[in-house]
Each structure stands twice: as C-alpha cells, then as structure tokens.
Design a protein around this motif. Structure first.
Motif, PDB file in Angstrom:
ATOM      1  N   LEU A 299      -8.297  14.935  -1.250  1.00 43.37           N
ATOM      2  CA  LEU A 299      -8.038  13.523  -1.604  1.00 43.37           C
ATOM      3  C   LEU A 299      -7.205  13.338  -3.136  1.00 43.37           C
ATOM      4  CD1 LEU A 299     -11.280  11.570  -0.807  1.00 43.37           C
ATOM      5  CD2 LEU A 299      -9.093  11.353   0.487  1.00 43.37           C
TER       6      LEU A 299
ATOM      7  N   PHE B  17       4.311   0.827   5.545  1.00 43.66           N
ATOM      8  CA  PHE B  17       5.525   1.304   5.903  1.00 43.66           C
ATOM      9  C   PHE B  17       6.388   0.241   6.394  1.00 43.66           C
ATOM     10  CE2 PHE B  17       2.353   4.764   6.975  1.00 43.66           C
ATOM     11  CZ  PHE B  17       2.586   5.333   6.060  1.00 43.66           C
TER      12      PHE B  17
ATOM     13  N   LEU C  25       0.915  -1.140  -0.081  1.00 52.12           N
ATOM     14  CA  LEU C  25      -0.060   0.070  -0.043  1.00 52.12           C
ATOM     15  C   LEU C  25       0.941   1.253   0.050  1.00 52.12           C
ATOM     16  CD1 LEU C  25      -2.830  -1.149   2.385  1.00 52.12           C
ATOM     17  CD2 LEU C  25      -3.021  -0.804  -0.115  1.00 52.12           C
ATOM     18  N   THR C  26       1.943   1.023   0.685  1.00 50.64           N
ATOM     19  CA  THR C  26       2.966   2.250   0.516  1.00 50.64           C
ATOM     20  C   THR C  26       4.195   1.660   0.118  1.00 50.64           C
ATOM     21  OG1 THR C  26       3.892   1.874   2.712  1.00 50.64           O
ATOM     22  CG2 THR C  26       1.863   3.294   2.599  1.00 50.64           C
ATOM     23  N   HIS C  27       4.781   2.213  -0.796  1.00 48.46           N
ATOM     24  CA  HIS C  27       6.078   1.647  -1.448  1.00 48.46           C
ATOM     25  C   HIS C  27       6.948   2.947  -1.728  1.00 48.46           C
ATOM     26  CE1 HIS C  27       8.842  -0.350  -4.075  1.00 48.46           C
ATOM     27  NE2 HIS C  27       8.209  -1.475  -3.878  1.00 48.46           N
ATOM     28  N   ARG C  28       8.174   2.662  -1.185  1.00 46.89           N
ATOM     29  CA  ARG C  28       9.051   3.818  -1.150  1.00 46.89           C
ATOM     30  C   ARG C  28       9.100   4.809  -2.411  1.00 46.89           C
ATOM     31  NH1 ARG C  28      13.982   4.643   2.950  1.00 46.89           N
ATOM     32  NH2 ARG C  28      12.770   4.274   4.927  1.00 46.89           N
TER      33      ARG C  28
ATOM     34  N   PHE D 114       2.964  -4.431   4.419  1.00 45.87           N
ATOM     35  CA  PHE D 114       2.854  -3.719   3.303  1.00 45.87           C
ATOM     36  C   PHE D 114       2.444  -2.030   3.691  1.00 45.87           C
ATOM     37  CE2 PHE D 114       2.220  -6.712  -0.462  1.00 45.87           C
ATOM     38  CZ  PHE D 114       3.299  -7.148  -0.518  1.00 45.87           C
TER      39      PHE D 114
ATOM     40  N   ALA E 268      -2.933  19.301   1.799  1.00 47.72           N
ATOM     41  CA  ALA E 268      -3.978  18.474   1.454  1.00 47.72           C
ATOM     42  C   ALA E 268      -4.213  17.448   2.765  1.00 47.72           C
ATOM     43  CB  ALA E 268      -3.590  17.400   0.368  1.00 47.72           C
TER      44      ALA E 268
ATOM     45  N   ALA F  39      -5.551  15.710  -4.462  1.00 45.18           N
ATOM     46  CA  ALA F  39      -4.182  16.394  -4.218  1.00 45.18           C
ATOM     47  C   ALA F  39      -3.245  15.458  -3.636  1.00 45.18           C
ATOM     48  CB  ALA F  39      -4.635  17.716  -3.401  1.00 45.18           C
ATOM     49  N   LEU F  40      -3.550  14.741  -2.558  1.00 36.94           N
ATOM     50  CA  LEU F  40      -2.784  13.739  -1.932  1.00 36.94           C
ATOM     51  C   LEU F  40      -1.914  13.163  -2.775  1.00 36.94           C
ATOM     52  CD1 LEU F  40      -4.523  12.291   1.297  1.00 36.94           C
ATOM     53  CD2 LEU F  40      -2.070  13.694   1.391  1.00 36.94           C
TER      54      LEU F  40
ATOM     55  N   VAL G 229      -9.388   7.586   7.055  1.00 41.64           N
ATOM     56  CA  VAL G 229      -8.430   7.718   7.626  1.00 41.64           C
ATOM     57  C   VAL G 229      -7.083   7.720   6.841  1.00 41.64           C
ATOM     58  CG1 VAL G 229      -8.668   5.217   8.022  1.00 41.64           C
ATOM     59  CG2 VAL G 229      -7.174   6.498   9.774  1.00 41.64           C
ATOM     60  N   THR G 230      -6.322   8.545   7.288  1.00 38.03           N
ATOM     61  CA  THR G 230      -5.084   8.428   6.431  1.00 38.03           C
ATOM     62  C   THR G 230      -3.689   7.998   7.207  1.00 38.03           C
ATOM     63  OG1 THR G 230      -5.660  10.178   5.110  1.00 38.03           O
ATOM     64  CG2 THR G 230      -3.449   9.916   5.216  1.00 38.03           C
ATOM     65  N   PHE G 231      -2.778   7.133   6.924  1.00 41.31           N
ATOM     66  CA  PHE G 231      -1.655   6.676   7.518  1.00 41.31           C
ATOM     67  C   PHE G 231      -0.562   7.353   6.808  1.00 41.31           C
ATOM     68  CE2 PHE G 231      -3.607   2.225   8.150  1.00 41.31           C
ATOM     69  CZ  PHE G 231      -4.612   2.575   9.050  1.00 41.31           C
TER      70      PHE G 231
ATOM     71  N   GLN H 116       3.879   7.628  -0.071  1.00 41.72           N
ATOM     72  CA  GLN H 116       4.121   7.951   1.355  1.00 41.72           C
ATOM     73  C   GLN H 116       3.170   7.928   2.272  1.00 41.72           C
ATOM     74  OE1 GLN H 116       6.102   9.829  -1.129  1.00 41.72           O
ATOM     75  NE2 GLN H 116       7.407   7.922  -0.730  1.00 41.72           N
ATOM     76  N   ALA H 117       2.008   7.664   1.740  1.00 39.31           N
ATOM     77  CA  ALA H 117       0.688   7.649   2.530  1.00 39.31           C
ATOM     78  C   ALA H 117      -0.202   6.818   2.046  1.00 39.31           C
ATOM     79  CB  ALA H 117       0.280   9.175   2.771  1.00 39.31           C
ATOM     80  N   VAL H 118      -1.292   6.539   2.673  1.00 40.59           N
ATOM     81  CA  VAL H 118      -2.332   5.638   2.291  1.00 40.59           C
ATOM     82  C   VAL H 118      -3.651   6.167   3.096  1.00 40.59           C
ATOM     83  CG1 VAL H 118      -1.845   3.621   3.951  1.00 40.59           C
ATOM     84  CG2 VAL H 118      -3.451   3.305   1.965  1.00 40.59           C
ATOM     85  N   THR H 119      -4.646   6.436   2.418  1.00 40.67           N
ATOM     86  CA  THR H 119      -6.055   6.812   2.872  1.00 40.67           C
ATOM     87  C   THR H 119      -6.913   5.681   2.614  1.00 40.67           C
ATOM     88  OG1 THR H 119      -5.345   9.190   2.448  1.00 40.67           O
ATOM     89  CG2 THR H 119      -7.770   8.626   2.963  1.00 40.67           C
TER      90      THR H 119
ATOM     91  N   ASN I   3      -1.368  10.036  -3.213  1.00 34.76           N
ATOM     92  CA  ASN I   3      -0.631   8.725  -2.790  1.00 34.76           C
ATOM     93  C   ASN I   3      -1.585   7.718  -2.821  1.00 34.76           C
ATOM     94  OD1 ASN I   3       2.031   9.205  -1.260  1.00 34.76           O
ATOM     95  ND2 ASN I   3       1.006  10.977  -0.918  1.00 34.76           N
TER      96      ASN I   3
END
Lengths: 255, 255
Positions: A160, B94, A131-134, B92, B159, A162-163, B140-142, A138-141, A165
């Motif tokens: 959303l 971070f 869900l996050t891959h370098r 998956f 954002a 604009a983010l 919710v955002t991580f 850098q974020a997941v919502t 990610n």
C-alpha cells in the motif's frame, strides 16, 4: 409464494444521492432492514406503511449479529415479503453484502443487488477532490480500517505504501494513528497530503486536511467523531477543507 | 449573470442507476455536454429542449480535445447557461473531472460535482460479485488501462501484484494481455480468478470469467469489444458469468 430480497446501496448520506432504482425499491418494499449509516431522511422516502427494522452496527457494537440479519432476511422472504436490505454507500464495498447474498442464494431466496454511490466517491465530490487526477494519481485503493474486534487491519502495508497513489480508508478514524504509522514505516512520506471527510455529503459535513504525519492531530483537533473516510495521497491537497492552522486561527478568534 | 457548471456522474449505464440529483440537474440544464459512455436512454431524461453536445472520446480518438471541452464549458457558463457536463460513471474516478473542475475554478465559474455510481461497483452488482468479501478481499484497487497514446499504463505492477486483493481495471480491454502478463511476471498467480464485464448494468451486458493466465483468450473468445471492466482477484470466482468451457459448449451447440 416466496418473496424477494433487494440488497440496496443507500449512497453516502445525502438522500439526493440515492439512485432512482433505490428510491423505487424503497417505495415498493414491505420491510426495510437498515443499518446505522442510513439516515432518517432516507428512510422517510420509503412507503409510509413499510416496516422499518434497525439492525445497525456501531463500530465495536454489533447490535444484531450478521448471522441473525441473514436469518431475518430469509424468514421475511419466506413469508412472501418484498424486503429491502438497505446499506450505507455501496453494498459490495465493505458492506458485507457478499455474505448476505451468499446466505440468500444458499436458502433459495431470489435476491438482487442495487449498487450505490460509495462513500469514497461521494466524499470526493463533496470535497471537490478527484480521487484520480491525471497530474498525480493513476490508481485509487479502498481499504477498511475496521478489523474484527480490536485487531489492526491485516493489510500489506508495504504494498500500500509502495503504490503511492490515492488510498481511501473506510471506517478508519479509530485506527488512523496506527494506519499513518504503518504507511510511514513502510516508506510513504510523512508529508503526504491527507484529508479527513466526516459526514460527507450531509449537512453536517466537515473536512480537515493536512499531512500524513499529523493525521492523528487533525482528527483530534478537528473533533472528528462521526463516520468518516481518510484520503491519503497527493490528491488530498486539492480537497476543500480546514488545515490545523485554520482550526487554530478559529480557536483564537473564538477565545 | 454567469451561469453554473455541474459536473455530473451518469452512473454505469442503466438509466435507473442515475442519482435523483443527476436526474434533477438533467431536467434543469440548458446545455448538456456528454461523452461516448452516456447512453441515449439517459440523455432522453433531460429537458426536451436542452441542447445536447457530444464531446465524446473513443479510446484513441479524442473527437474533442480536453482543452476545448473546458473552453466550451467556460464559454457556455459565461453566456449565463446552466450547463451539465455529464460523464459515464463517477466524474472523479478516471473521468478527468478534476481537470475540468480546475479549469472552471481558474476561470471563476461556479462549478459543482455530483458523484455517480462508478463502473466498478455498478458492474460488481450486475455480476452479483462483492468487490470486497470478508472471506477473500480486504481491499480493492481501481486502475486504468488507458494511458496517453499507445503507451502502457505507468503503474507499480510489483505493488499491485503484491496487494493480492481485488484489482479492477477500467478501460483495460485493449491492454488486457499486457496487464495480465505484468501481474503474473510480478508474482500474481496465473490461476487468479478474473471476470470481464462488458456493458455492465445495460441490457446487452456480457460477463465472462476464468483465470488471469487466460484473460486474453477470454476476451477474444467472449467477443468482448465494448466498454468493459476487468476484475482480477479471488472475488471474481463468484461472478455470474460464462467460462471458456461454457463458451465452447455454446459454440458446439450452435454448430
């Protein structure tokens, strides 16, 4: 003596993805109230003589209203029962577990919450897609596509979009076209990768992938009907899944 | 014959929050490569004669570089070993699990991913605080507070501030003041509730709560040092936790 209510996450579908704690609580409960997303495979792990109550919710068909679920939990606990309220995924991510906990506390019932593997992370693992891959996120919502009644979800689509990610939409299949349209209207590229994961982690799992601009076609051509998450963002390009071209090829081979 | 690598989420800390699948893989593995966030309690569930390799990462002290971890996984699998790469939370979210999976696939090693309960949902359950609550959060955002080296995380703070839902910061303690400052500068109210959950789901769990504008003071006065998540948004007001006033009262009672 008042009983106890455990609000328990059942994970994304595969019974093997229950937590050890959830399994133990299932084997201890006198009564289990479960919803539509909890499979028979999981319920079969409960104590054989436990009472199983279906309080399921189909998307626009709440078979048992939320207030009644809460009233039943309270009544059962007052009878001295050990109650498990079993919810698909994690109870605190779009699970209305917060409302149930509020109601139980207000009624003075001892209540505890056991987290579960939420659909987004379960499906990501099943699709071999971080869900996050370098390299790209850098974020997941997490958002839900399911608003009250027929309304569109009340979300800040501009923020959303604009983010830029990873965005995971729970219960988003019926609103997928609207959601893709709003994101594109607010500046997210139509070529942004998407993946749709239906019945993720279950035996009947299906994954289709493509671009945000073709999301509705992917769902239609892919025949996606069951519970699914939509994953929108660069990471979706890495999902194991079939593209529209793959689906078309398969159709030609069958025809 | 080439072995297999399983990239496995160990959950948020409590060994009871391992999945059944993770437990089975731990009991099957010849070798386990684990990082700092995986406790001895969890490692003790592995096969007694399994080799345990610590490849931990403290925040600014990567004891084993990522490329070397990947090289070791590949080498062990080529020796025919069943390898578990055990990561705190979910691999998956971070966890750099995506990079490890890429490397294994590139090397032709059979690799599988087992999701886990991620820190955000584990800590939310431990704090009795829903991450999404119909009354106050539809999303919710991580994000991670941990950027490469000493840099600040490269995120679209405008954002994130505009979303006005729940924001969970992983590995955010050292950057907490910067993060709070950026959110406030971009329009998130200084009075927005926050909760800091340290060692969530473990026996030494600690929760402090207050307002975004006092986040740094909460961390300082609360003595937060260990792994923690920051939860920013209306839902944080519902967390079970100590406020600055509670902490001050406790200090007076001790003095």
């Amino acid at each position: 003596k008042t009983g106890t209510v455990h609000i328990v996450g059942a994970g994304p579908g595969d019974p093997d993805l229950l937590t050890i704690k959830a399994l133990r609580l299932l084997q201890r409960a006198d009564v289990i109230l479960h919803d539509r997303l909890v499979s028979d495979d999981i319920l079969s792990l409960a104590r054989r003589d436990a009472e199983r109550l279906y309080v399921g919710k189909a998307k626009s068909n709440h078979s048992v209203p939320q207030e009644e679920i809460e009233a039943r939990l309270i009544a059962l606990a007052r009878e001295g029962k050990t109650v498990v309220r079993l919810k698909g995924g994690d109870p605190f991510v779009f699970g209305r577990g917060g409302e149930e906990l509020d109601a139980l506390r207000k009624a003075g019932i001892p209540a505890f919450v056991t987290p579960g593997v939420t659909a987004a992370t379960g499906c990501a693992a099943a699709a071999n897609m971080a869900l996050t891959h370098r390299d790209c996120a850098q974020a997941v919502t997490f958002v839900t596509g399911h608003a009250k009644g027929e309304a569109d979800p009340a979300l800040d689509w501009s923020a959303l979009a604009a983010l830029k990610n990873t965005l995971v939409v729970y219960m988003g299949v019926t609103k997928a076209e609207t959601i893709a349209g709003k994101l594109i209207a607010h500046g997210r590229g139509a070529e942004t990768p998407v993946a749709v994961i239906e019945n993720g982690t279950r035996e009947n799992q299906k994954i289709v992938k493509g671009a945000l601009g073709e999301l509705a076609a992917l769902i239609e051509t892919g025949g996606i009907k069951g519970p699914a998450v939509l994953v929108i963002g660069e990471v979706a390009a890495r999902a194991d899944g079939e593209t529209l071209a793959d689906l078309a090829l398969k159709e030609r081979l069958v025809a």
